[in-house]
Design a protein around this motif. Sequence first.
Motif, PDB file in Angstrom:
ATOM      1  N   ARG A 122       0.765  -1.250  -0.058  1.00  0.00           N
ATOM      2  CA  ARG A 122      -0.051   0.016   0.015  1.00  0.00           C
ATOM      3  C   ARG A 122       0.876   1.291   0.090  1.00  0.00           C
ATOM      4  NH1 ARG A 122      -4.655  -1.489   4.613  1.00  0.00           N
ATOM      5  NH2 ARG A 122      -5.683  -3.154   3.427  1.00  0.00           N
ATOM      6  N   LEU A 123       1.915   1.221   0.606  1.00  0.00           N
ATOM      7  CA  LEU A 123       2.749   2.517   0.761  1.00  0.00           C
ATOM      8  C   LEU A 123       3.529   2.604  -0.482  1.00  0.00           C
ATOM      9  CD1 LEU A 123       3.936   1.994   4.616  1.00  0.00           C
ATOM     10  CD2 LEU A 123       2.732   3.875   3.594  1.00  0.00           C
ATOM     11  N   THR A 127       3.419   5.806  -2.488  1.00  0.00           N
ATOM     12  CA  THR A 127       4.633   6.524  -2.921  1.00  0.00           C
ATOM     13  C   THR A 127       4.722   6.900  -4.457  1.00  0.00           C
ATOM     14  OG1 THR A 127       5.853   5.520  -1.177  1.00  0.00           O
ATOM     15  CG2 THR A 127       7.320   6.528  -2.999  1.00  0.00           C
ATOM     16  N   GLN A 128       4.505   5.976  -5.089  1.00  0.00           N
ATOM     17  CA  GLN A 128       4.347   6.180  -6.780  1.00  0.00           C
ATOM     18  C   GLN A 128       3.254   7.071  -7.006  1.00  0.00           C
ATOM     19  OE1 GLN A 128       3.387   2.577  -8.586  1.00  0.00           O
ATOM     20  NE2 GLN A 128       3.227   3.449 -10.617  1.00  0.00           N
ATOM     21  N   ALA A 141       8.173  11.703  -1.213  1.00  0.00           N
ATOM     22  CA  ALA A 141       7.002  10.774  -1.802  1.00  0.00           C
ATOM     23  C   ALA A 141       6.441   9.952  -0.642  1.00  0.00           C
ATOM     24  CB  ALA A 141       7.095  10.725  -3.052  1.00  0.00           C
ATOM     25  N   ARG A 142       7.539   9.225  -0.192  1.00  0.00           N
ATOM     26  CA  ARG A 142       7.467   8.056   0.727  1.00  0.00           C
ATOM     27  C   ARG A 142       6.853   8.525   2.107  1.00  0.00           C
ATOM     28  NH1 ARG A 142       7.452   2.388   1.343  1.00  0.00           N
ATOM     29  NH2 ARG A 142       7.647   2.133   3.810  1.00  0.00           N
ATOM     30  N   GLN A 143       7.478   9.577   2.292  1.00  0.00           N
ATOM     31  CA  GLN A 143       7.094  10.126   3.660  1.00  0.00           C
ATOM     32  C   GLN A 143       5.723  10.736   3.713  1.00  0.00           C
ATOM     33  OE1 GLN A 143      10.336  13.119   4.037  1.00  0.00           O
ATOM     34  NE2 GLN A 143      11.355  11.992   5.792  1.00  0.00           N
ATOM     35  N   ILE A 144       5.425  11.385   2.471  1.00  0.00           N
ATOM     36  CA  ILE A 144       4.089  11.722   2.343  1.00  0.00           C
ATOM     37  C   ILE A 144       3.050  10.652   2.375  1.00  0.00           C
ATOM     38  CG2 ILE A 144       2.404  13.162   0.760  1.00  0.00           C
ATOM     39  CD1 ILE A 144       4.925  14.867   0.114  1.00  0.00           C
ATOM     40  N   ALA A 145       3.209   9.815   1.602  1.00  0.00           N
ATOM     41  CA  ALA A 145       2.386   8.337   1.621  1.00  0.00           C
ATOM     42  C   ALA A 145       2.246   7.818   2.878  1.00  0.00           C
ATOM     43  CB  ALA A 145       3.179   7.670   0.696  1.00  0.00           C
ATOM     44  N   ASP A 148       0.116   9.897   4.783  1.00  0.00           N
ATOM     45  CA  ASP A 148      -1.298   9.767   4.414  1.00  0.00           C
ATOM     46  C   ASP A 148      -1.842   8.439   4.877  1.00  0.00           C
ATOM     47  OD1 ASP A 148      -3.765   9.485   2.851  1.00  0.00           O
ATOM     48  OD2 ASP A 148      -2.717   9.634   0.843  1.00  0.00           O
ATOM     49  N   TYR A 149      -1.037   7.508   4.863  1.00  0.00           N
ATOM     50  CA  TYR A 149      -1.687   6.000   5.581  1.00  0.00           C
ATOM     51  C   TYR A 149      -1.847   6.126   6.926  1.00  0.00           C
ATOM     52  CZ  TYR A 149      -1.754   0.879   5.351  1.00  0.00           C
ATOM     53  OH  TYR A 149      -2.224  -0.332   5.627  1.00  0.00           O
ATOM     54  N   ALA A 150      -0.855   6.621   7.581  1.00  0.00           N
ATOM     55  CA  ALA A 150      -1.198   6.940   8.829  1.00  0.00           C
ATOM     56  C   ALA A 150      -2.259   7.666   9.304  1.00  0.00           C
ATOM     57  CB  ALA A 150       0.074   7.660   9.538  1.00  0.00           C
ATOM     58  N   ALA A 151      -2.665   8.889   8.608  1.00  0.00           N
ATOM     59  CA  ALA A 151      -3.910   9.486   8.914  1.00  0.00           C
ATOM     60  C   ALA A 151      -5.165   8.609   8.549  1.00  0.00           C
ATOM     61  CB  ALA A 151      -4.139  10.744   7.808  1.00  0.00           C
TER      62      ALA A 151
END
Length: 187
Positions: A122-123, A127-128, A141-145, A148-151
Amino acid sequence: MSLRMSKLGWLDLALTELSASGPDGLRLDAICASAGLTKGSFYHHFKNHGDFLIAVAERWASVQTDALIDKLDMDETITDEVFRQIDHLAAAIDMQLEINIRELARRVPDVARIVATTDEKRLAIGTQMYAQRFKAPEPLARQIAELDYAALSGAILINPNMSHADHIRLAELFRAMAEDFLSDGGP
């Protein structure tokens, strides 16, 4: 005349029971009672209870992740419309099942590995998407993903009965914040 249930039938019943009753709904006596079938019928498809739990986790990954990813065309340009499509798919998953598979993972190391692999899948998609849509470098992009997933995960924990519309609004708000952050040059 004895009734039979397919292996897939057992697994889909298990996902229903896991969502409704948590890991205790997957105890051998409980799942056989829910199926209205004997342990012999269960053991026709599963070598032991541990193999059953692994198969349940694999089915969860297939239903809650792989089937959704298959609906996406990650080769096309990631537009706002593609993000909206992804938001709707993500908001439609069984949120209580997400909570309860993680509780099962806390108890069963083999299930934990499947959940971790699914989370990574999913991450990687997130990221992609962020890298392509906002031209963000891969680490950012990975950090933002991850955020997003944590939210999404946090929203599930806070309110597993959150409406589809509220999930969509949160996803859109997060994406707008990410876009503003990236348009300001990021960190």
